[in-house]
Design a protein around this motif. Structure first.
Motif, mmCIF file in Angstrom:
data_model
loop_
_atom_site.group_PDB
_atom_site.id
_atom_site.type_symbol
_atom_site.label_atom_id
_atom_site.label_comp_id
_atom_site.label_asym_id
_atom_site.label_seq_id
_atom_site.Cartn_x
_atom_site.Cartn_y
_atom_site.Cartn_z
ATOM 1 N N LEU A 35 -2.830 9.565 -12.548
ATOM 2 C CA LEU A 35 -3.590 9.511 -11.302
ATOM 3 C C LEU A 35 -3.001 8.430 -10.411
ATOM 4 C CD1 LEU A 35 -7.270 9.614 -12.656
ATOM 5 C CD2 LEU A 35 -5.830 11.544 -11.983
ATOM 6 N N CYS A 36 -3.098 8.663 -9.093
ATOM 7 C CA CYS A 36 -2.621 7.672 -8.135
ATOM 8 C C CYS A 36 -3.593 7.563 -6.970
ATOM 9 C CB CYS A 36 -1.236 8.062 -7.613
ATOM 10 S SG CYS A 36 -0.609 6.970 -6.317
ATOM 11 N N ASP A 37 -3.900 6.330 -6.592
ATOM 12 C CA ASP A 37 -4.713 6.076 -5.407
ATOM 13 C C ASP A 37 -4.424 4.655 -4.941
ATOM 14 O OD1 ASP A 37 -7.480 7.629 -4.250
ATOM 15 O OD2 ASP A 37 -7.159 5.557 -3.627
ATOM 16 N N ILE A 38 -4.430 4.441 -3.624
ATOM 17 C CA ILE A 38 -4.154 3.105 -3.108
ATOM 18 C C ILE A 38 -5.348 2.175 -3.241
ATOM 19 C CG2 ILE A 38 -2.366 3.915 -1.527
ATOM 20 C CD1 ILE A 38 -4.438 3.698 0.741
ATOM 21 N N LYS A 39 -6.516 2.739 -3.564
ATOM 22 C CA LYS A 39 -7.724 1.935 -3.739
ATOM 23 C C LYS A 39 -7.992 1.749 -5.227
ATOM 24 C CE LYS A 39 -9.896 3.508 0.571
ATOM 25 N NZ LYS A 39 -11.092 4.169 1.168
ATOM 26 N N PRO A 40 -7.797 0.544 -5.752
ATOM 27 C CA PRO A 40 -7.938 0.322 -7.198
ATOM 28 C C PRO A 40 -9.311 0.708 -7.749
ATOM 29 C CG PRO A 40 -6.821 -1.535 -6.185
ATOM 30 C CD PRO A 40 -7.310 -0.671 -5.066
ATOM 31 N N ASP A 41 -10.385 0.450 -6.999
ATOM 32 C CA ASP A 41 -11.714 0.773 -7.512
ATOM 33 C C ASP A 41 -11.923 2.286 -7.614
ATOM 34 O OD1 ASP A 41 -11.596 0.874 -4.707
ATOM 35 O OD2 ASP A 41 -13.750 0.532 -4.481
ATOM 36 N N VAL A 42 -11.445 3.028 -6.615
ATOM 37 C CA VAL A 42 -11.552 4.493 -6.638
ATOM 38 C C VAL A 42 -10.706 5.058 -7.779
ATOM 39 C CG1 VAL A 42 -11.070 6.607 -5.336
ATOM 40 C CG2 VAL A 42 -12.017 4.603 -4.169
#
Length: 347
Positions: A35-42
């Motif tokens: 998984l990849c997202d720029i928002k660590p919490d999300v």
């Protein structure tokens, strides 16, 4: 390919959590490996909820480290092209959420990357996977409508402006109601028509309700930074002589929200939502409605995911082709240019 398809997700926000993550998790031929997202919490919440250990804030790192067979791009629209092209260049098959891109130039670059790589590229126009739309396509293919010459498309919400994410920012999304919501109905209409080439577009748009606080069934939105349209009206001409009238709105003062595609042919007409066929025969005007539709309880997201995974495994085909997604992007771009110039735009 006999092993499970190794899939990564870029962007783990709303559409990933609501559709792609659960559908891929439940697909026995797929394995979510990154998984990849720029928002660590999300990112953490998605990884914890769907039990995916490999987590990244840079999609290039995920592409290079996880030996992916496929990736699903669920980012804001301005990341669709770079994330997709980077995956294709690394030999990774791609399902990118709609719309294809911010503009036709980006879309053309995505199509060129897919052709160069030889890998599968498709898009998340999941309305094509709805039972009613698939049934409507069977009716059209049967010839029962005759020659279709007029199409009407409605994608209208009474008050449903998205109150989350980046939907109201033009520099990120490329547009508002039309590029977010209207593209689904436009794409399905084009598919039912056989994807004829559009040659001219005339359109107008409005920001009247989006730029001031008001009642919204989807909660408070950032009206102070609202730089997109909340309503579009358009007329499209095609090279085969067919015409289309389209209405789209996130917020408009009508009795109730409605979505529909209506095709008028020389032998009969068809309404998609709810499905019906309207004819004149036996000296009567008749309307028939189905008592039952095959796969009536089918989940469009699951059907779309299964089609994509199966195509990656077997080298098969998918219903949404990149060239068709590019035409949607070209038509929407022409709507915006026509609205800005006040003139018809030739394609």
């Amino acid at each position: 390919m006999t092993a499970k398809v190794r899939v990564g997700i870029v962007g783990t926000g709303g559409i990933a959590r609501a559709r792609h993550l659960p559908c891929l998790t439940e697909n026995e031929s797929a394995e979510l490996v990154g998984l990849c997202d720029i928002k660590p919490d999300v990112l953490k919440k998605a990884g914890d909820d769907f039990d995916v250990a490999a987590r990244y804030t840079d999609y290039l790192e995920m592409y290079d480290n996880e030996n992916l067979d496929a990736v699903v791009v669920c980012t804001p629209n301005d990341v669709h092209a770079p994330a997709t092209i980077a995956a294709l260049e690394r030999g990774i098959n791609v399902l990118c959420e709609k719309p294809m891109a911010l503009d036709p130039t980006e879309g053309e670059a995505m199509l060129a990357a897919a052709e160069k790589s030889g890998k599968l590229l498709t898009f998340g126009f999941h309305y094509r996977h709805m039972p009613e739309v698939m049934a409507a396509r069977r009716v059209v293919d049967s010839g029962e409508l005759g020659d279709v010459y007029m199409v009407r498309v409605q994608a209208l919400r009474r008050r449903g402006i998205p109150s989350w994410g980046t939907f109201v920012h033009k520099h990120i999304q490329g547009g508002g109601a039309m590029i977010d919501f209207g593209v689904h109905l436009l794409d399905s209409a084009l598919w039912l028509m056989g994807n004829p080439k559009a040659i001219e577009v005339t359109a107008s748009l409005s920001q009247r309700l989006g730029k001031s606080p008001n009642v919204n069934t989807w909660g408070d939105w950032n009206y102070q930074e609202f730089t997109v349209e909340d309503q579009v009206a358009a007329f499209v001409r095609f090279e085969n002589g067919v015409t289309m009238m389209l209405e789209c709105a996130w917020a408009i003062n009508i009795p109730e929200s409605r979505e529909n595609i209506s095709l008028s042919g020389t032998k009969a007409g068809l309404e998609v939502f709810p499905l019906s066929v309207n004819k004149a025969d036996h000296e009567m005007l008749t309307t028939w409605k189905p008592d039952w539709i095959a796969d009536a309880k089918l989940d469009p997201g699951a059907h779309q995911a299964a089609e994509f995974v199966n195509a990656v495994r077997t080298g098969g085909t998918v219903v949404t082709k990149p060239s068709q997604a590019l035409q949607v992007t070209r038509i929407v771009d022409a709507m915006y240019r026509s609205a800005e110039s006040g003139e018809a735009v030739k394609l």
